[in-house]
Design a protein around this motif. Structure first.
Motif, PDB file in Angstrom:
ATOM      1  N   LEU A 107       0.855  -1.180   0.000  1.00 40.96           N
ATOM      2  CA  LEU A 107       0.000   0.000   0.000  1.00 40.96           C
ATOM      3  C   LEU A 107       0.891   1.229   0.000  1.00 40.96           C
ATOM      4  O   LEU A 107       1.978   1.225   0.591  1.00 40.96           O
ATOM      5  CB  LEU A 107      -0.895   0.020   1.245  1.00 40.96           C
ATOM      6  N   ASP A 108       0.412   2.263  -0.665  1.00 32.88           N
ATOM      7  CA  ASP A 108       1.136   3.527  -0.700  1.00 32.88           C
ATOM      8  C   ASP A 108       0.671   4.376   0.481  1.00 32.88           C
ATOM      9  O   ASP A 108      -0.483   4.777   0.535  1.00 32.88           O
ATOM     10  CB  ASP A 108       0.814   4.220  -2.024  1.00 32.88           C
ATOM     11  N   LEU A 109       1.565   4.598   1.445  1.00 30.72           N
ATOM     12  CA  LEU A 109       1.172   5.384   2.621  1.00 30.72           C
ATOM     13  C   LEU A 109       1.789   6.781   2.623  1.00 30.72           C
ATOM     14  O   LEU A 109       1.706   7.494   3.628  1.00 30.72           O
ATOM     15  CB  LEU A 109       1.583   4.659   3.917  1.00 30.72           C
ATOM     16  N   ALA A 110       2.431   7.155   1.518  1.00 30.05           N
ATOM     17  CA  ALA A 110       3.042   8.492   1.476  1.00 30.05           C
ATOM     18  C   ALA A 110       1.955   9.528   1.742  1.00 30.05           C
ATOM     19  O   ALA A 110       0.864   9.465   1.176  1.00 30.05           O
ATOM     20  CB  ALA A 110       3.675   8.734   0.109  1.00 30.05           C
ATOM     21  N   GLY A 111       2.247  10.432   2.636  1.00 31.90           N
ATOM     22  CA  GLY A 111       1.275  11.484   2.911  1.00 31.90           C
ATOM     23  C   GLY A 111       0.231  11.111   3.954  1.00 31.90           C
ATOM     24  O   GLY A 111      -0.585  11.948   4.325  1.00 31.90           O
ATOM     25  N   ALA A 112       0.253   9.858   4.425  1.00 29.55           N
ATOM     26  CA  ALA A 112      -0.694   9.504   5.495  1.00 29.55           C
ATOM     27  C   ALA A 112      -0.294  10.259   6.757  1.00 29.55           C
ATOM     28  O   ALA A 112       0.871  10.231   7.137  1.00 29.55           O
ATOM     29  CB  ALA A 112      -0.677   8.002   5.738  1.00 29.55           C
ATOM     30  N   PRO A 113      -1.222  10.933   7.419  1.00 31.99           N
ATOM     31  CA  PRO A 113      -0.867  11.764   8.566  1.00 31.99           C
ATOM     32  C   PRO A 113      -0.244  10.940   9.703  1.00 31.99           C
ATOM     33  O   PRO A 113       0.705  11.381  10.328  1.00 31.99           O
ATOM     34  CB  PRO A 113      -2.200  12.377   9.007  1.00 31.99           C
ATOM     35  N   ASP A 114      -0.775   9.746   9.966  1.00 34.81           N
ATOM     36  CA  ASP A 114      -0.203   8.918  11.022  1.00 34.81           C
ATOM     37  C   ASP A 114      -0.233   7.469  10.551  1.00 34.81           C
ATOM     38  O   ASP A 114      -1.210   6.749  10.767  1.00 34.81           O
ATOM     39  CB  ASP A 114      -1.015   9.097  12.314  1.00 34.81           C
ATOM     40  N   ALA A 115       0.867   7.076   9.875  1.00 31.17           N
ATOM     41  CA  ALA A 115       0.884   5.762   9.227  1.00 31.17           C
ATOM     42  C   ALA A 115       0.750   4.620  10.238  1.00 31.17           C
ATOM     43  O   ALA A 115       0.130   3.605   9.953  1.00 31.17           O
ATOM     44  CB  ALA A 115       2.170   5.602   8.420  1.00 31.17           C
ATOM     45  N   ASP A 116       1.329   4.815  11.438  1.00 30.18           N
ATOM     46  CA  ASP A 116       1.264   3.730  12.419  1.00 30.18           C
ATOM     47  C   ASP A 116      -0.150   3.507  12.914  1.00 30.18           C
ATOM     48  O   ASP A 116      -0.629   2.368  12.978  1.00 30.18           O
ATOM     49  CB  ASP A 116       2.184   4.028  13.602  1.00 30.18           C
ATOM     50  N   ALA A 117      -0.827   4.583  13.232  1.00 30.25           N
ATOM     51  CA  ALA A 117      -2.219   4.450  13.664  1.00 30.25           C
ATOM     52  C   ALA A 117      -3.044   3.803  12.561  1.00 30.25           C
ATOM     53  O   ALA A 117      -3.879   2.935  12.819  1.00 30.25           O
ATOM     54  CB  ALA A 117      -2.794   5.822  14.026  1.00 30.25           C
TER      55      ALA A 117
END
Ligand SMILES: [Mg+2]
Length: 423
Positions: A107-117
């Motif tokens: 999955l592309d998580l670039a730009g996700a505010p809080d990738a861990d959450a």
């Protein structure tokens, strides 16, 4: 800044078997290959008992009985459908998804505010809606995400189901990488791992720190790229559209060896039907149909018949393909032999739109195209082989041995799980 997640179903086939059988929670489970030959998947409990993947089943059958291990024949209809559902849930959480295998996606998580959450949320969502436990690895490149996933599942102290390289300071990350065998790095197979070890690189850190120029000269550009990815330089992007296949193969061993021509013909027809579906799915047409039938290579009469039948014009029509395949089968069939396996391969595939009409043969009948579309739609809706050619149906009992297959809970109306309200 790029950021990727690799989400992977834990012990996927075994987990699928549990979705509709909550009584199996915590029980050791193994899943067998086609024909029930060897173990292809095991639950964590079975792995803890020491069951090895890809070992022959007969060697462990006694052990299974003693430990009360539940044994399943592989049910690819169920696994495929659970995979489709799991991927659909995961796709809702990220703007880009690359389905990498039946139980893995990037999955592309670039730009996700809080990738861990987000990772914990995805895990929870898949568990709640699909019933499959997954692990999530996060990193700045696909290679790091994949390695993080391994850490999230197998490295003691970090095996809670989510791991993100960004949690670690650079020296901590290096220390952890020095504990991961180089063969665990994505794209480093056993042969390459052995070669790297001969050159003193036996863990992921060694590969990360190796001289890029030397990697390229001594090995390949691909490995140089892998090392860059370990350094957090993203070289591989998501491949969201699956590449069309160059050829389509369908083959299988018989449950019991057979010398019967009608049984072989039914098997070949069945394989063509499957291959034809895949061909139409990728909007291709085939020019060549390969047919093979073989006996056991270890038996008294080792025989491998193979022939290729060209079509007058590229086709995606199961009826045309079956006709060609059966004429090929008549050529290679030898009476009196006991066949163990038969299969087909569709070759010289081209996009259907680009196929050239043959001047000397009639143009394909447009009604046949509609017929194929209707067959595909019905089979998608009501299960494989719901509608089939008579040649496939004549002899139904050629199919593989699957003594202990679970129902197709999620794809067949007649096999839906029943909920009973006990008074
Ligand atoms: Mg998995």
């Amino acid at each position: 800044m790029s950021l990727f997640a690799l989400v992977d179903g834990n012990n996927f086939y075994a987990s699928c078997e549990r979705v509709f059988r909550p009584d199996l929670a915590g029980q050791p489970i193994v899943v067998l290959s086609n024909n029930d030959g060897c173990v292809v998947a095991a639950s964590a409990e079975a792995k803890a008992l020491g069951f090895k993947m890809f070992g022959p089943f007969f060697e462990i059958a006694g052990l299974c009985r003693r430990h009360g291990v539940r044994v399943f024949s592989s049910n690819y209809t169920l696994y495929g459908d659970m995979s489709r559902r799991m991927m659909a849930v995961l796709a809702q959480h990220a703007p880009g998804q690359e389905v990498y295998s039946i139980d893995e996606c990037f999955l592309d998580l670039a730009g996700a505010p809080d990738a861990d959450a987000l990772a914990w949320r995805m895990r929870e969502d898949v568990w709640r809606r699909i019933g499959i436990p997954v692990s999530v690895g996060i990193g700045a490149s696909k290679t790091l995400a994949k390695l993080a996933n391994h850490v999230a599942k197998r490295v003691e102290g970090w095996d809670d189901g989510v791991f993100d390289w960004r949690w670690l300071a650079p020296d901590e990350a290096d220390a952890l990488m020095s504990r991961l065998p180089v063969g665990k790095v994505w794209g480093v197979g056993p042969r390459l791992a052995a070669k790297l070890m001969e050159n003193g690189i036996d863990n992921a850190l060694g590969l990360k720190l190796a001289d890029p120029g030397w990697l390229k000269r001594r090995f390949s550009v691909t490995l140089e790229r892998t090392a860059a990815e370990l350094n957090g330089i993203s070289c591989l992007s998501l491949e969201e559209t699956a590449q069309p296949r160059q050829q389509i193969i369908a083959s299988r061993s018989f449950g019991e060896k057979t010398s019967d021509f009608p049984v072989l013909a039914a098997a070949i027809s069945h394989h063509i039907a499957r291959a034809g579906e895949k061909l139409r799915e990728q909007r291709g047409a085939a020019r060549l149909v390969g047919v093979s039938a073989r006996t056991s290579p270890f038996g008294d009469d080792p025989y491998h018949g193979y022939t290729v039948v060209p079509l007058a014009q590229p086709s995606d029509d199961t009826i045309e393909l079956t006709r060609a395949a059966l004429s090929g089968l008549r050529d290679i069939y030898r009476r009196g032999l006991r066949y163990q396996k038969a299969g087909v391969v569709l070759m010289e595939l081209s996009p259907r739109s680009r196929t050239q009409a043959d001047l000397f043969s009639a143009a394909p009948d447009p009604r046949r195209e509609r017929l194929m579309r209707a067959m595909d739609a019905i089979n998608r809706e009501y299960g494989h082989s719901c509608v089939k050619l008579a040649s496939e149906a004549l002899t139904p009992n050629w199919d593989m041995r699957q003594d202990q297959r679970s129902p197709c809970y999620s794809t067949r109306f007649d096999q839906l799980p029943l909920a009973r309200a006990d008074s």
